[in-house]
Design an enzyme around this catalytic site. Structure first.
Site, short mmCIF file in Angstrom:
data_model
loop_
_atom_site.label_atom_id
_atom_site.label_comp_id
_atom_site.label_asym_id
_atom_site.label_seq_id
_atom_site.Cartn_x
_atom_site.Cartn_y
_atom_site.Cartn_z
N HIS A 123 0.81 -1.15 -0.13
CA HIS A 123 -0.12 -0.18 0.25
C HIS A 123 1.09 1.16 0.02
O HIS A 123 2.15 1.08 0.45
CB HIS A 123 -0.81 -0.20 1.37
CG HIS A 123 -1.66 1.02 1.36
ND1 HIS A 123 -1.68 2.27 1.82
CD2 HIS A 123 -2.98 1.10 1.10
CE1 HIS A 123 -2.70 3.11 1.83
NE2 HIS A 123 -3.69 2.34 1.36
N ASP A 200 3.26 -4.22 8.05
CA ASP A 200 2.26 -3.60 8.03
C ASP A 200 1.19 -4.77 8.23
O ASP A 200 0.73 -5.33 7.15
CB ASP A 200 2.02 -2.94 6.59
CG ASP A 200 0.78 -2.26 6.36
OD1 ASP A 200 -0.10 -2.43 6.87
OD2 ASP A 200 0.76 -1.64 5.40
N GLN A 203 -3.98 -5.33 7.00
CA GLN A 203 -5.14 -6.31 6.64
C GLN A 203 -5.23 -7.53 7.41
O GLN A 203 -5.97 -8.42 7.07
CB GLN A 203 -4.79 -6.36 5.08
CG GLN A 203 -5.18 -5.33 4.35
CD GLN A 203 -6.70 -4.61 4.03
OE1 GLN A 203 -7.35 -5.52 4.54
NE2 GLN A 203 -6.81 -3.42 3.85
N LYS A 226 -10.54 -0.89 10.72
CA LYS A 226 -10.49 -2.07 10.03
C LYS A 226 -10.68 -3.08 10.74
O LYS A 226 -11.00 -4.24 10.23
CB LYS A 226 -9.31 -2.21 9.08
CG LYS A 226 -9.01 -1.14 8.04
CD LYS A 226 -7.80 -1.37 7.24
CE LYS A 226 -7.17 -0.53 6.41
NZ LYS A 226 -7.94 0.03 5.07
N CYS A 364 -4.90 2.31 -3.63
CA CYS A 364 -3.85 3.03 -3.20
C CYS A 364 -2.55 1.99 -3.23
O CYS A 364 -1.57 1.88 -2.23
CB CYS A 364 -3.95 3.18 -1.61
SG CYS A 364 -5.03 4.69 -1.52
N1 7TS Z 1 -1.51 -0.63 4.73
C1 7TS Z 1 -2.44 -1.45 4.16
C2 7TS Z 1 -2.27 -3.00 3.82
C3 7TS Z 1 -3.78 -0.86 4.00
O1 7TS Z 1 -4.72 -1.78 3.57
C4 7TS Z 1 -4.25 0.40 4.35
C5 7TS Z 1 -5.57 0.92 3.98
C6 7TS Z 1 -3.15 1.07 5.01
C7 7TS Z 1 -1.73 0.63 5.17
C8 7TS Z 1 -3.19 2.41 5.45
O2 7TS Z 1 -4.38 2.38 6.68
P1 7TS Z 1 -4.87 3.65 7.20
O3 7TS Z 1 -5.86 3.30 8.16
O4 7TS Z 1 -3.80 4.42 7.66
O5 7TS Z 1 -5.73 4.58 6.17
N2 7TS Z 1 -6.11 0.47 2.95
C9 7TS Z 1 -7.14 0.77 2.47
C10 7TS Z 1 -7.81 -0.11 1.30
O6 7TS Z 1 -7.55 -0.97 1.02
N3 7TS Z 1 -8.81 0.70 0.98
O7 7TS Z 1 -8.94 2.00 1.70
C11 7TS Z 1 -7.93 1.97 2.30
#
Ligand code: 7TS
Length: 406
Positions: A123, A200, A203, A226, A364
């Protein structure tokens, strides 16, 4: 629908609505999951009855709020099996957690010529902070290539590892393809070369049991939103020995022990990395979210999502003209796909008109789209409250779109 699924769905009022005249089918859980009443009520009770600043110890409300906020930290520790709450930093989310580590490591670890290893399916949150860090330090980013299956090329990974590798920064599960990376094995190999490892877990935390001690990673990041919790709060786990070596990230109140105009001493872990009044309501919501996951059972969540993934994959395979993007052997409940002759955003818009929420685009994770030479995909991602009946409606929806586009 089984009683268990009905009972779980009852706890999510948002699911019981119509969108464009159709019952909502929410398949955008990889972006953010919906929130159970337990979480919504915990946040609203805090603002109705408990609002107060924390760590001030001045009065009843402050003490109550502090106790709950710290209970949240303990719940996080329990969820990922960290050794101590000193290792649990509460941040805004995964993005801030990664930025914190990148910023601190670039101040005291990276040297010109050092290498940071990431993968081709990260990501943007696990790419851009490292690009900024290496630019400042004259270090280099090396990228583990991705096979046609959407899995990491582990042979190439082994060849990329060297004593120059200072850090491996790797997603546990790809948000774009659903690939579950063999992080345990990869962490062990990186450690042999003396590299630090950041995982990370944005997910993975929602879908599987995570044990940071068994993984032996140095850092692990995830977002509350999430895992059925609120937005604006997340977690950075760091091994105590590493966190102690790192300089503070932001400065101000809370992160200090003593401030004089001659100088300042910094607070103990984890507060050294938590400058300013934190997201207290978010912390309280995160506690409720973890309690929700524990009540439902993380084993149950993982099992149900695996069933939904298998069912949806089978049903999609029965349709003609479906191209799966990412078919790893080990996969989370994320399906990225294309339908011949239909642009992903057209498919997404028509599904939306049928009340079905999916995500379309590059998710992303532009480099992995470039790897497959596509601009984006349609992504359906499932959570514990989704049902086979919803998948049937989704398949019917795709069939309708295929007919429309002839
Ligand atoms: N890393 C991964 C693997 C992610 O899926 C996401 C967000 C992030 C980092 C960033 O997370 P945040 O909470 O700091 O924004 N993924 C997604 C997605 O798949 N669709 O919208 C956000």
């Amino acid at each position: 629908m089984t009683d268990i699924v009905l009972n779980i769905r009852d706890q999510f009022p948002i699911l019981h609505q119509k969108v464009h005249g159709h019952p909502l089918i929410y398949f955008d859980n990889a972006a953010t999951s919906q929130k159970p009443l337990k979480v919504i009520n915990a946040i609203s009770e805090y603002y109705l009855q408990g609002n107060s600043n924390i760590h001030r110890g001045a009065h009843y409300l402050s003490n109550q709020a502090t106790e709950k906020y710290e209970k949240s930290r303990e719940a996080v520790r329990r969820l990922i099996n960290a050794e101590s709450t000193e290792e649990i930093i509460l941040t805004k989310g995964t993005t801030e957690s990664i930025n914190l580590v990148a910023s601190c490591l670039s101040q005291f670890l990276f040297q010109p010529g050092d290498e940071i290893l990431i993968s081709g399916l990260e990501h943007h949150a696990n790419i851009v902070p490292w690009q900024i860090a290496v630019e400042q330090k004259g270090a280099l980013i090396k990228v583990i290539p991705i096979l046609d299956s959407g899995e990491l090329d582990l042979v190439a990974f082994k060849n990329l590892l060297s004593p120059k590798t200072k850090l491996l920064a790797l997603s546990h599960i790809s948000n774009a393809l659903g690939t579950i990376n063999p992080v345990e094995e990869m962490i062990a190999l990186a450690k042999e070369k003396g590299a630090l490892v950041l995982i990370d877990g944005a997910q993975s935390a929602p879908h599987m049991l995570v044990d940071v001690q068994a993984l032996d990673c140095d850092f692990f990041c995830f977002s509350a939103h999430k895992i059925y919790g609120p937005t604006g709060i997340g977690v950075l786990y760091g091994k105590k020995a590493q966190l102690e070596k790192m300089p503070p990230y932001q400065s101000g109140g809370e992160m200090i022990k003593e401030v004089t105009f001659k100088g300042t001493t910094f607070n103990d872990l984890p507060y050294k990395f938590e400058a300013g009044t934190p997201n207290i309501a978010g912390g309280i919501g995160l506690l409720a979210a973890i309690e929700f996951m524990e009540e439902v059972g993380i084993d149950h969540i993982a099992r149900r999502e695996a069933e939904l993934l298998a069912y949806a994959t089978k049903k999609l395979k029965e349709l003609e003209g479906i191209q799966f993007v990412g078919e790893a052997k080990e996969k989370a409940a994320v399906i990225s796909f294309l339908v011949d002759g239909i642009h992903p955003s057209d498919l997404g818009s028509v599904l939306d008109k049928l009340g079905i929420a999916v995500r379309t685009g590059h998710h992303c994770a532009q480099p992995i789209m470039d790897r497959f030479e596509i601009p984006g995909t349609v992504r359906a991602s499932f959570a514990v409250y989704n049902t086979e009946n919803e998948i049937d409606m989704f398949i019917e929806g795709i069939e309708k779109v295929k007919k429309m586009f002839g």
